[in-house]
Design an enzyme around this catalytic site. Structure first.
Site, PDB file in Angstrom:
ATOM      1  N   ARG A   1     -46.520 -38.011  -2.993  1.00  0.00           N
ATOM      2  CA  ARG A   1     -47.116 -38.718  -1.840  1.00  0.00           C
ATOM      3  C   ARG A   1     -48.633 -38.663  -1.991  1.00  0.00           C
ATOM      4  O   ARG A   1     -49.151 -37.768  -2.657  1.00  0.00           O
ATOM      5  CB  ARG A   1     -46.795 -37.970  -0.530  1.00  0.00           C
ATOM      6  CG  ARG A   1     -45.366 -37.866  -0.153  1.00  0.00           C
ATOM      7  CD  ARG A   1     -45.260 -37.231   1.228  1.00  0.00           C
ATOM      8  NE  ARG A   1     -45.629 -35.814   1.231  1.00  0.00           N
ATOM      9  CZ  ARG A   1     -44.813 -34.818   0.942  1.00  0.00           C
ATOM     10  NH1 ARG A   1     -43.569 -35.060   0.602  1.00  0.00           N
ATOM     11  NH2 ARG A   1     -45.223 -33.563   0.973  1.00  0.00           N
TER      12      ARG A   1
ATOM     13  N   ASP B   1     -51.462 -28.815  -4.362  1.00  0.00           N
ATOM     14  CA  ASP B   1     -50.323 -28.524  -3.476  1.00  0.00           C
ATOM     15  C   ASP B   1     -49.442 -27.448  -4.112  1.00  0.00           C
ATOM     16  O   ASP B   1     -49.337 -27.370  -5.337  1.00  0.00           O
ATOM     17  CB  ASP B   1     -49.527 -29.825  -3.259  1.00  0.00           C
ATOM     18  CG  ASP B   1     -48.587 -29.737  -2.067  1.00  0.00           C
ATOM     19  OD1 ASP B   1     -48.625 -28.734  -1.327  1.00  0.00           O
ATOM     20  OD2 ASP B   1     -47.794 -30.673  -1.889  1.00  0.00           O
TER      21      ASP B   1
ATOM     22  N   HIS C   1     -52.806 -19.076  -1.261  1.00  0.00           N
ATOM     23  CA  HIS C   1     -54.082 -19.782  -1.089  1.00  0.00           C
ATOM     24  C   HIS C   1     -55.189 -19.083  -1.879  1.00  0.00           C
ATOM     25  O   HIS C   1     -56.041 -19.742  -2.474  1.00  0.00           O
ATOM     26  CB  HIS C   1     -54.457 -19.856   0.399  1.00  0.00           C
ATOM     27  CG  HIS C   1     -53.514 -20.705   1.198  1.00  0.00           C
ATOM     28  ND1 HIS C   1     -53.061 -21.929   0.757  1.00  0.00           N
ATOM     29  CD2 HIS C   1     -52.915 -20.514   2.408  1.00  0.00           C
ATOM     30  CE1 HIS C   1     -52.231 -22.450   1.661  1.00  0.00           C
ATOM     31  NE2 HIS C   1     -52.122 -21.605   2.661  1.00  0.00           N
TER      32      HIS C   1
ATOM     33  N   LEU D   1     -71.422 -32.532 -13.471  1.00  0.00           N
ATOM     34  CA  LEU D   1     -70.263 -32.987 -12.698  1.00  0.00           C
ATOM     35  C   LEU D   1     -70.630 -32.942 -11.221  1.00  0.00           C
ATOM     36  O   LEU D   1     -71.385 -32.065 -10.798  1.00  0.00           O
ATOM     37  CB  LEU D   1     -69.084 -32.010 -12.936  1.00  0.00           C
ATOM     38  CG  LEU D   1     -67.803 -32.273 -12.126  1.00  0.00           C
ATOM     39  CD1 LEU D   1     -67.017 -33.427 -12.762  1.00  0.00           C
ATOM     40  CD2 LEU D   1     -66.902 -31.027 -12.081  1.00  0.00           C
TER      41      LEU D   1
HETATM   42  C1  FPP Z   1     -51.375 -26.718  -0.331  1.00  0.00           C
HETATM   43  O1  FPP Z   1     -50.519 -25.633  -0.458  1.00  0.00           O
HETATM   44  C2  FPP Z   1     -52.721 -26.331  -0.310  1.00  0.00           C
HETATM   45  C3  FPP Z   1     -53.656 -26.558   0.650  1.00  0.00           C
HETATM   46  C4  FPP Z   1     -53.566 -26.231   2.079  1.00  0.00           C
HETATM   47  C5  FPP Z   1     -54.911 -27.137   0.222  1.00  0.00           C
HETATM   48  C6  FPP Z   1     -55.554 -26.474  -0.955  1.00  0.00           C
HETATM   49  C7  FPP Z   1     -56.092 -25.131  -0.666  1.00  0.00           C
HETATM   50  C8  FPP Z   1     -56.473 -24.281  -1.636  1.00  0.00           C
HETATM   51  C9  FPP Z   1     -56.431 -24.611  -3.067  1.00  0.00           C
HETATM   52  C10 FPP Z   1     -56.934 -22.901  -1.290  1.00  0.00           C
HETATM   53  C11 FPP Z   1     -58.184 -22.879  -0.567  1.00  0.00           C
HETATM   54  C12 FPP Z   1     -59.208 -23.772  -1.112  1.00  0.00           C
HETATM   55  C13 FPP Z   1     -60.495 -23.500  -1.044  1.00  0.00           C
HETATM   56  C14 FPP Z   1     -61.499 -24.460  -1.568  1.00  0.00           C
HETATM   57  C15 FPP Z   1     -60.960 -22.242  -0.495  1.00  0.00           C
HETATM   58  P1  FPP Z   1     -49.373 -25.516   0.615  1.00  0.00           P
HETATM   59  O2  FPP Z   1     -49.708 -24.398   1.529  1.00  0.00           O
HETATM   60  O3  FPP Z   1     -49.164 -26.849   1.269  1.00  0.00           O
HETATM   61  O4  FPP Z   1     -48.167 -25.164  -0.305  1.00  0.00           O
HETATM   62  P2  FPP Z   1     -46.624 -25.422   0.020  1.00  0.00           P
HETATM   63  O5  FPP Z   1     -46.447 -26.920   0.072  1.00  0.00           O
HETATM   64  O6  FPP Z   1     -45.946 -24.789  -1.150  1.00  0.00           O
HETATM   65  O7  FPP Z   1     -46.349 -24.739   1.314  1.00  0.00           O
END
Ligand code: FPP
Length: 228
Positions: free
Chosen positions: A182, A14, A31, A126
């Site tokens: 959470r 996150d 991302h 893994l």
């Molecule tokens: C949360 O950041 C992240 C996600 C939406 C999930 C994890 C995604 C990645 C690590 C990138 C893509 C993954 C792959 C495997 C290609 P957020 O956008 O919720 O962050 P914020 O809470 O700061 O807005």
């Protein structure tokens, strides 16, 4: 907890959006950086003596509520990630698997996921599981419905455990980055006996070094308790 108890690690990645905003960048850049950050953590887990499985939350059933362009970006990024990281999986002997309902993904993305699973299925250091369009309640509901279809009228915990998409083992440690505390519908059943660790670090900045410190702190903290 002794070191040998850490077999299954789960991570809620996150903070990509905030990482980008702090730098005056678009969320999508966060991302991209987040997808890069996965490599060091999986290779660390593959080299770790006892970790057998690492399950990462990459896309939740709730993430569809994000702006359409961001969702499309995440889908493309996932495809690019799998294409690029196949080399990492093979070099580090990592098996890739996906859990979640992927039927709503494009056919080409579904194909890429299946191919990556197939090409890495004999790797042994893994198992790296990405949870994609995943929700814990949906997983449990699906498992129960499957068992009903098989004709079961009374269920045991073992029945449910083995009908889940992740039947291999309970989670030993769950880490969530970015300071949120959470579990957001992640692995509800498998987290029953897990230790939890929340770090303020935003996912793109999360490093193998920090993971190592977290794992050490768990084993040391619990060894002290054992001495009381
Ligand atoms: C949360 O950041 C992240 C996600 C939406 C999930 C994890 C995604 C990645 C690590 C990138 C893509 C993954 C792959 C495997 C290609 P957020 O956008 O919720 O962050 P914020 O809470 O700061 O807005």
């Amino acid at each position: 907890m002794s070191k040998s108890d850490i077999k299954h690690l789960a991570i809620i990645m996150d903070g990509n959006g905030r990482w980008a905003t702090e730098r005056g960048l678009k969320r999508t850049k966060g991302h991209e950086a987040g997808a890069e950050a996965i490599r060091d953590i999986t290779t660390y887990c593959a080299a770790h003596e006892t970790i057998e499985t690492a399950t990462f939350y990459a896309f939740s059933t709730e993430n569809w509520k994000r702006p359409k362009l961001e969702v499309e970006f995440l889908m493309k990024l996932l495809d690019k990630y799998l294409k690029r990281e196949l080399k990492t999986y093979q070099e580090h002997n990592i098996r890739f698997q996906a859990i979640g309902d992927m039927s709503e993904f494009s056919k080409s993305l579904q194909k890429r996921i299946k191919e990556t699973e197939e090409l890495t299925k004999n790797n042994e250091n893994l198992t790296h599981i990405l949870a994609l369009n995943y929700g814990g309640r949906a997983e449990i509901t699906m498992a129960v419905n499957d068992l009903i279809k098989q004709g079961k009228t009374e269920l045991t915990q073992e029945d449910i455990s083995s009908a889940l998409q992740t039947p291999y083992s309970d989670i030993d440690i769950l880490i969530r980055t970015s300071g949120e505390e959470r579990i957001s519908n992640f692995l509800l059943w498998q987290l029953s006996y897990s230790e939890f660790y929340f770090t303020p670090t935003l996912w793109p900045d999360f490093s193998a070094e920090e993971l190592n410190t977290i794992l050490e702190s768990f084993t040391q903290r619990n060894r002290r308790f054992g001495g009381l």
